[in-house]
Each structure stands twice: as structure tokens, then as C-alpha cells.
Design a protein around this motif. Structure first.
Motif, PDB file in Angstrom:
ATOM      1  N   ILE A 137       2.988  50.792 -74.970  1.00  0.00           N
ATOM      2  CA  ILE A 137       1.859  49.979 -74.531  1.00  0.00           C
ATOM      3  C   ILE A 137       1.108  50.173 -75.910  1.00  0.00           C
ATOM      4  O   ILE A 137       0.119  48.706 -76.497  1.00  0.00           O
ATOM      5  CB  ILE A 137       0.853  50.051 -73.497  1.00  0.00           C
ATOM      6  N   ASN A 138       0.938  51.342 -76.760  1.00  0.00           N
ATOM      7  CA  ASN A 138      -0.194  51.344 -78.144  1.00  0.00           C
ATOM      8  C   ASN A 138       0.442  50.378 -78.954  1.00  0.00           C
ATOM      9  O   ASN A 138      -0.336  50.265 -79.479  1.00  0.00           O
ATOM     10  CB  ASN A 138       0.336  52.908 -78.559  1.00  0.00           C
ATOM     11  N   GLU A 139       1.575  49.996 -78.940  1.00  0.00           N
ATOM     12  CA  GLU A 139       2.388  49.794 -80.361  1.00  0.00           C
ATOM     13  C   GLU A 139       2.625  47.999 -79.309  1.00  0.00           C
ATOM     14  O   GLU A 139       2.102  47.141 -80.389  1.00  0.00           O
ATOM     15  CB  GLU A 139       4.063  49.953 -80.520  1.00  0.00           C
ATOM     16  N   ALA A 140       2.758  47.582 -78.653  1.00  0.00           N
ATOM     17  CA  ALA A 140       3.078  46.463 -77.847  1.00  0.00           C
ATOM     18  C   ALA A 140       1.841  45.989 -77.351  1.00  0.00           C
ATOM     19  O   ALA A 140       1.470  44.609 -78.415  1.00  0.00           O
ATOM     20  CB  ALA A 140       3.725  46.399 -76.561  1.00  0.00           C
ATOM     21  N   CYS A 141       0.438  46.381 -77.891  1.00  0.00           N
ATOM     22  CA  CYS A 141      -0.608  45.661 -77.798  1.00  0.00           C
ATOM     23  C   CYS A 141      -1.666  46.345 -78.919  1.00  0.00           C
ATOM     24  O   CYS A 141      -3.036  45.733 -78.381  1.00  0.00           O
ATOM     25  CB  CYS A 141      -1.693  45.993 -75.809  1.00  0.00           C
ATOM     26  N   SER A 142      -1.063  46.428 -79.649  1.00  0.00           N
ATOM     27  CA  SER A 142      -1.966  47.724 -80.349  1.00  0.00           C
ATOM     28  C   SER A 142      -3.144  47.798 -80.609  1.00  0.00           C
ATOM     29  O   SER A 142      -3.840  47.360 -80.735  1.00  0.00           O
ATOM     30  CB  SER A 142      -2.053  46.004 -81.883  1.00  0.00           C
ATOM     31  N   LEU A 143      -3.123  49.177 -79.826  1.00  0.00           N
ATOM     32  CA  LEU A 143      -4.485  49.682 -78.694  1.00  0.00           C
ATOM     33  C   LEU A 143      -5.121  50.246 -79.901  1.00  0.00           C
ATOM     34  O   LEU A 143      -4.838  51.060 -81.095  1.00  0.00           O
ATOM     35  CB  LEU A 143      -3.963  50.985 -77.800  1.00  0.00           C
ATOM     36  N   PRO A 144      -6.769  49.019 -80.054  1.00  0.00           N
ATOM     37  CA  PRO A 144      -7.193  50.465 -81.178  1.00  0.00           C
ATOM     38  C   PRO A 144      -8.089  51.476 -80.530  1.00  0.00           C
ATOM     39  O   PRO A 144      -7.565  52.453 -79.523  1.00  0.00           O
ATOM     40  CB  PRO A 144      -8.663  49.360 -81.037  1.00  0.00           C
ATOM     41  N   ASN A 145      -8.828  52.307 -81.113  1.00  0.00           N
ATOM     42  CA  ASN A 145      -9.605  53.396 -80.798  1.00  0.00           C
ATOM     43  C   ASN A 145     -10.982  52.937 -80.430  1.00  0.00           C
ATOM     44  O   ASN A 145     -11.093  51.886 -80.141  1.00  0.00           O
ATOM     45  CB  ASN A 145      -9.952  54.420 -82.247  1.00  0.00           C
ATOM     46  N   GLY A 146     -11.596  54.151 -79.260  1.00  0.00           N
ATOM     47  CA  GLY A 146     -13.353  53.458 -78.564  1.00  0.00           C
ATOM     48  C   GLY A 146     -12.733  53.658 -77.604  1.00  0.00           C
ATOM     49  O   GLY A 146     -12.450  54.881 -77.235  1.00  0.00           O
ATOM     50  N   VAL A 147     -13.802  53.376 -76.773  1.00  0.00           N
ATOM     51  CA  VAL A 147     -14.267  53.480 -75.538  1.00  0.00           C
ATOM     52  C   VAL A 147     -13.504  52.738 -74.254  1.00  0.00           C
ATOM     53  O   VAL A 147     -12.854  50.869 -74.736  1.00  0.00           O
ATOM     54  CB  VAL A 147     -15.968  53.327 -75.284  1.00  0.00           C
ATOM     55  N   TYR A 148     -13.040  53.075 -73.172  1.00  0.00           N
ATOM     56  CA  TYR A 148     -11.855  52.234 -72.453  1.00  0.00           C
ATOM     57  C   TYR A 148     -11.933  51.776 -71.245  1.00  0.00           C
ATOM     58  O   TYR A 148     -12.580  52.795 -71.011  1.00  0.00           O
ATOM     59  CB  TYR A 148      -9.835  52.971 -72.403  1.00  0.00           C
ATOM     60  N   LEU A 149     -12.116  50.831 -70.216  1.00  0.00           N
ATOM     61  CA  LEU A 149     -12.953  50.497 -68.815  1.00  0.00           C
ATOM     62  C   LEU A 149     -11.642  51.389 -68.220  1.00  0.00           C
ATOM     63  O   LEU A 149     -10.376  50.918 -68.482  1.00  0.00           O
ATOM     64  CB  LEU A 149     -12.821  49.287 -69.262  1.00  0.00           C
ATOM     65  N   ASN A 150     -12.880  52.052 -66.792  1.00  0.00           N
ATOM     66  CA  ASN A 150     -11.345  52.816 -66.313  1.00  0.00           C
ATOM     67  C   ASN A 150     -12.282  52.228 -65.153  1.00  0.00           C
ATOM     68  O   ASN A 150     -13.013  52.709 -64.181  1.00  0.00           O
ATOM     69  CB  ASN A 150     -11.850  54.150 -66.410  1.00  0.00           C
ATOM     70  N   GLN A 151     -11.358  50.928 -64.507  1.00  0.00           N
ATOM     71  CA  GLN A 151     -12.423  50.405 -63.581  1.00  0.00           C
ATOM     72  C   GLN A 151     -11.320  50.428 -62.631  1.00  0.00           C
ATOM     73  O   GLN A 151     -12.115  50.449 -60.697  1.00  0.00           O
ATOM     74  CB  GLN A 151     -12.307  48.333 -63.785  1.00  0.00           C
ATOM     75  N   ALA A 152      -9.527  50.876 -62.178  1.00  0.00           N
ATOM     76  CA  ALA A 152      -9.048  51.009 -60.607  1.00  0.00           C
ATOM     77  C   ALA A 152      -9.321  52.122 -60.851  1.00  0.00           C
ATOM     78  O   ALA A 152      -9.245  52.722 -60.849  1.00  0.00           O
ATOM     79  CB  ALA A 152      -8.071  49.812 -61.269  1.00  0.00           C
ATOM     80  N   PRO A 153      -9.598  52.113 -58.853  1.00  0.00           N
ATOM     81  CA  PRO A 153      -8.934  53.517 -58.233  1.00  0.00           C
ATOM     82  C   PRO A 153      -7.780  54.288 -58.805  1.00  0.00           C
ATOM     83  O   PRO A 153      -6.730  53.306 -58.990  1.00  0.00           O
ATOM     84  CB  PRO A 153      -9.145  52.960 -56.595  1.00  0.00           C
ATOM     85  N   TYR A 154      -7.774  55.644 -58.581  1.00  0.00           N
ATOM     86  CA  TYR A 154      -6.670  56.390 -58.863  1.00  0.00           C
ATOM     87  C   TYR A 154      -5.495  55.684 -58.701  1.00  0.00           C
ATOM     88  O   TYR A 154      -4.300  56.428 -58.675  1.00  0.00           O
ATOM     89  CB  TYR A 154      -6.795  57.512 -59.553  1.00  0.00           C
ATOM     90  N   SER A 155      -5.621  55.231 -57.074  1.00  0.00           N
ATOM     91  CA  SER A 155      -4.609  54.763 -56.180  1.00  0.00           C
ATOM     92  C   SER A 155      -3.828  54.231 -56.694  1.00  0.00           C
ATOM     93  O   SER A 155      -2.690  53.753 -55.969  1.00  0.00           O
ATOM     94  CB  SER A 155      -5.259  54.914 -54.543  1.00  0.00           C
ATOM     95  N   PHE A 156      -4.068  53.316 -57.244  1.00  0.00           N
ATOM     96  CA  PHE A 156      -3.835  51.857 -57.505  1.00  0.00           C
ATOM     97  C   PHE A 156      -3.264  52.541 -59.267  1.00  0.00           C
ATOM     98  O   PHE A 156      -4.167  52.290 -60.557  1.00  0.00           O
ATOM     99  CB  PHE A 156      -5.310  51.020 -57.933  1.00  0.00           C
ATOM    100  N   ASP A 157      -1.415  51.940 -59.631  1.00  0.00           N
ATOM    101  CA  ASP A 157      -1.188  52.296 -60.654  1.00  0.00           C
ATOM    102  C   ASP A 157      -1.859  52.522 -61.686  1.00  0.00           C
ATOM    103  O   ASP A 157      -1.258  52.037 -63.382  1.00  0.00           O
ATOM    104  CB  ASP A 157       0.418  52.113 -60.773  1.00  0.00           C
ATOM    105  N   LEU A 158      -2.864  50.865 -61.775  1.00  0.00           N
ATOM    106  CA  LEU A 158      -2.765  49.736 -62.452  1.00  0.00           C
ATOM    107  C   LEU A 158      -4.241  51.023 -63.795  1.00  0.00           C
ATOM    108  O   LEU A 158      -4.403  50.942 -65.142  1.00  0.00           O
ATOM    109  CB  LEU A 158      -3.908  48.474 -62.154  1.00  0.00           C
ATOM    110  N   SER A 159      -4.622  51.796 -63.241  1.00  0.00           N
ATOM    111  CA  SER A 159      -5.045  52.634 -63.960  1.00  0.00           C
ATOM    112  C   SER A 159      -5.165  54.141 -64.738  1.00  0.00           C
ATOM    113  O   SER A 159      -5.286  54.420 -65.448  1.00  0.00           O
ATOM    114  CB  SER A 159      -6.029  54.156 -61.953  1.00  0.00           C
TER     115      SER A 159
END
Length: 499
Positions: A172-194
Motif C-alpha cells: 500500500i505504501n508503493e501502490a498509493c504513494s503514501l506521504p508522511n504526516g498525519v493519518y486519520l484513524n476512523q474505523a474501530p479496530y474490530s473492523f479491518d479497515l482500521s
């Protein structure tokens, strides 16, 4: 380096950097590392059964992240349990997983047969403990287990290994060219999107900014939090973005640092992508696809203006990934335009399948030409060099980002004393499921007004299943129509209730 080694490297080089922020609480990478060492040390002294799962109950607390890392440092997989999960479901998960211990970061009011302690107590008991990599979960050992709905009416535990997770983070780092910085954490941890924001952030030395259930439920608090967050990478379901788009002031003036949108868990509607592009002109939008069984997501497509103008729905993958293929019942790749089942290959396919569910595992995890694969049960087709999603091949659906199986909801409704029979029908807009309608035949003649009966049934259901699984609408019939085979005629029923 494995996942824990990558986080260790960040903690060593940037111990004072904030790793996680939630509701005014913060934890630095140094604190995250030291406190998870302490928690791991305490767990190891308990001499729990080797590799036995440990449940972690709470909601968006820094202590939850510390507990996750401490558990895997001690050589155990963790099972995340959010406060939004009904206690009956939690009880089943604890029992079915044979969990050896529970760690809590919030008050827990259910009596269970397994020992439990707060994360804070475990950390205090192990203060000053040194790092011990010899016990860390690694390679094909199970790192976490997330429970999804099951067709038997019981949740299924999907086991994801350290190797699965490591390959996902690199991809995912490569596919989405993820930048540094602040990441939103919205999904609860029981949901794998988190997992999509949690581990790419922690392994890359980025800051996670969590928003809580109470903030999401209060629009004023939510948008104040988003405005003050300095978020660069947004991860959510499209449904959450739809909620935010209802506020006309949610745009690049309110969130000027936003660079990347990552959407997964359900269909990303064209209109949502179009409006996001208008409001966040400098941000890049990615449409991702992947089931829990293959570690969150396996494909990503950057959404372009041309795609929005050309297609009626957005593609989920380029055709040449080698990871996602469309195959017929003979396991042959289909031709362009032909529908087939989405089959997933590659190193993120769960190595172990479902926990204590060999029969269910063998149904969907196969070996094809010497490679482990997962048959997703989703349908797709190829057009113009892209793969498009074409719905489910069975009764499994995604609603507001949550995957669930229709049969499980029906079983829970039919378990209610008042209900004789029930069929749950998905309400669709195009390929997207937008709501559920329950068609119910009661045991006895209705003596109250329908809305009162519905209110009563919904209140009972909420004790057994999460709110997002409870049908929005209930329709009452004298009996459910049957087909020639003596089964409920779902197509006829859908016509009768106007779906």
C-alpha cells in the motif's frame, strides 16, 4: 524488517515523536515501545498457552495500540473488540476463539470465563522490562484475528499472519504513494479497515489521529476535530465520506493539509468521488478493493476525472495486477465483458484461514497451480483494461463498509419469540447496497401498530447484533411466498414489497 522491527526502528530514531492521538490523549513512539515491552513482559509471566489468542476490548485509546503490540511481542495474536459490539457477540467470540486472556481499556460489564485485566495494570506491573525479540510473532505466525459475519449465524475469525501484514504495508505504501504526516484513524479496530491506517502509519513513523464514536455522533465535535487535526491521509468507507459531504463547509479550506483519500470496504460511488474532487482539488483519491481474508486490500486505482466522465461506476483494479483475477467455475480466466468470480492470489492471502473452522476455510481458500488463493465470492468483469465489481455471488453483502451475511441476520431475527419466519432483502442503488428490509411473518396475529412491533424487535436485535446489521425497514406478511422447491421465493418477495 518485520512489522515490529520497523516500529522499533522508528521508536529508536524518533522516541519523542507522537505516534497516536485520540480525544486529547497522546502517546509517543518511545512510550509506545517501552509500555508495550512492559505489557509483553507481564503477559509472558502468566505462562498462557503458547500462541493462544488474547482479546483486547476498548475504543480508540492509545492503550489499545500499546496492548496490540504488547500481545504480539509476547508471542500471541490479538483479537480487537470494540465497545460497539453487543456483549452477546463478544461472549461468543471469546468462547469460539478459546481466548486465554482479555485486556481492557474501557469498562467491561460482561461476566466471562476468561481472566481479564486493564492494559494500564499490565503496563505498571512490567515497568522497566527490556525488549525481547525472541518471543515476537513473526513470519507465518498469526498476528491478529478479526471476526466477520458467518453464514452459520456465528462470526468467523480471520487469521492474518505477520508476513501477510508486512506484505500489505509494503504494497500500500508503493501502490498509493503514501506521504508522511498525519493519518486519520476512523474505523474501530474490530473492523479491518482500521489496519489500513494503523500499520502503514506506525511502521513509517507517521502520526495517527483517531476520532471516537462520540465525536462522530456529534457533527459539531466531528468537524471541529477534523479542522484541528492537520490530517494528510484520510482512510474511511465511502459512507463516512458521504456523511461529511452533507456539511457544505467540509472542503480544502477546512482541511488544507489533506493530500490522499483511501476508500475501501464498499463501493465508491461516482458522485461521491466527483464531489470530493471538487472540494479537495489538490488531493488524490484511491479506490481500493480487498476482503478481510486477504489483509484489508489487494488493489488500488487512482480515481481520475476521465474515469468519472467515462464510466457508470469506478474500476477497482487494473487488469494486469497478477493478484486479482476473474475466473469461471472451471477456474479459467474469463474474457473481456464476461462476468466471473474475483479470485485473489499473492502473499497477503491468509495463511491460516478461519480460526477453528476447517470446513469453512476449505470452501474458499484453495490451491491453484501451486499457489494459495482466496475465492472472494464477489463478481467482476473486465472492460478497457480495468476490473469492475459486479456484486456478490451469494448472500454476503457490504453495507456502509461492513461485510455481513444475510443468513446471519435472518437467523437472529427468527430467533426472536414473536417471529415465525423472516427473509432479509438488500435495497440497492445500482450495485451498492444502501439498506436492508426485513420481511417478517409473525407467530401470532399482530395486536399492536406495526411501528410498535418494529421498535420492539429492533430493541431485542440490538442485544445480539450490531446496529449496522439491523434492517432499516420491517414489512409484515401473513406468510412468505415459496418457490417450486419449497424454498422462500426471494425474487417474488422483492417484487411484492416493491424492491
Amino acid at each position: 524488517m518485520n512489522v515490529l522491527q520497523q516500529i522499533a526502528s522508528v521508536a529508536k530514531e524518533h522516541p519523542e515523536k507522537v505516534a497516536y492521538r485520540s480525544a486529547g490523549q497522546t502517546v509517543t513512539y518511545g512510550e509506545l515501545w517501552e509500555q508495550s515491552n512492559a505489557l509483553a513482559h507481564t503477559i509472558k509471566k502468566m505462562n498462557l498457552p503458547k500462541n493462544s489468542p488474547i482479546t483486547v476490548y476498548g475504543h480508540m485509546s492509545p492503550k489499545q495500540i500499546i496492548a496490540f503490540l504488547g500481545v504480539v511481542k509476547a508471542g500471541h495474536p490479538y483479537i480487537p473488540l470494540d465497545i460497539s459490539i453487543p456483549l452477546e457477540r463478544i461472549s461468543h467470540i471469546v468462547e469460539a476463539s478459546k481466548s486465554s486472556f482479555m485486556i481492557t481499556t474501557e469498562q467491561f460489564d460482561l461476566e466471562i470465563a476468561v481472566q481479564q485485566q486493564t492494559a494500564n495494570d499490565l503496563i505498571v506491573k512490567g515497568e522497566g522490562a527490556q525488549n525481547d525479540p525472541t518471543t515476537w510473532v513473526s513470519e507465518d505466525e498469526v498476528f491478529y484475528i478479526i471476526y466477520t459475519s458467518g453464514s452459520t449465524g456465528k462470526p468467523k475469525g480471520v487469521q492474518i499472519s505477520e508476513s501477510n501484514l508486512r506484505h500489505f504495508v509494503a504494497w500500500i505504501n508503493e501502490a498509493c504513494s503514501l506521504p508522511n504526516g498525519v493519518y486519520l484513524n476512523q474505523a474501530p479496530y474490530s473492523f479491518d479497515l482500521s489496519v489500513m491506517d494503523l500499520y502503514p502509519a506506525l511502521t513509517g513513523g507517521r502520526e495517527l489521529h483517531a476520532i471516537t464514536k462520540s465525536q462522530i455522533e456529534n457533527a459539531g465535535l466531528l468537524f471541529e476535530e477534523l479542522h484541528d487535526s492537520s490530517i494528510n491521509v484520510w482512510t474511511s468507507t465511502p459512507s463516512f465520506a458521504k456523511i461529511c459531504l452533507m456539511n457544505p463547509e467540509w472542503n480544502d479550506e477546512q482541511m488544507p493539509d489533506l493530500q490522499t483519500f483511501l476508500f475501501c470496504g464498499e463501493v465508491l460511488p461516482l458522485q461521491v468521488a466527483k464531489e470530493l474532487k471538487q472540494r479537495f482539488k489538490k488531493a488524490t483519491i484511491y479506490n481500493l478493493y480487498g476482503p478481510t481474508e486477504t489483509t484489508v486490500a489487494v488493489t488500488a486505482v487512482e480515481v481520475t476525472d476521465d474515469m468519472i466522465e467515462t464510466y457508470e461506476q469506478l474500476p477497482i483494479a487494473p487488469v494486469d495486477t497478477g493478484i486479482l483475477k476473474i475466473m469461471n467455475e472451471q477456474m479459467e480466466e474469463v474474457t473481456d465483458g464476461e462476468k466471473g468470480e474475483l479470485v485473489i492470489f499473492g502473499p497477503t492471502v491468509s495463511t491460516s484461514g478461519y480460526l477453528y473452522a476447517e470446513e469453512q476455510t476449505n470452501k474458499v481458500f484453495k490451491t491453484h497451480e501451486g499457489e494459495r488463493i482466496y475465492k472472494a465470492g464477489d463478481l467482476g468483469y473486465i472492460q478497457d483494461g480495468h476490473i469492475f465489481y459486479a456484486g456478490r455471488s451469494d448472500f454476503q453483502i457490504k453495507l456502509h463498509g461492513y461485510r455481513m451475511e444475510i443468513e446471519e441476520i435472518e437467523k437472529q431475527i427468527e430467533a426472536l419469540d414473536e417471529v415465525g419466519a423472516c427473509v432479509v432483502l438488500p435495497v440497492k442503488s445500482g450495485e451498492e447496497v444502501t439498506a436492508l428490509t426485513a420481511c417478517v411473518a409473525l407467530h401470532n396475529e399482530m395486536t399492536e401498530k406495526p411501528f410498535k412491533v418494529t421498535k420492539n424487535l429492533k430493541e431485542k436485535l440490538l442485544k445480539a447484533i450490531p446496529n449496522y446489521m439491523v434492517p432499516k425497514k420491517f414489512v409484515y406478511l401473513d406468510s412468505l411466498p415459496l418457490n417450486m422447491n419449497g424454498k422462500v421465493d426471494r425474487k417474488r418477495l422483492a417484487v411484492e414489497v416493491g424492491l
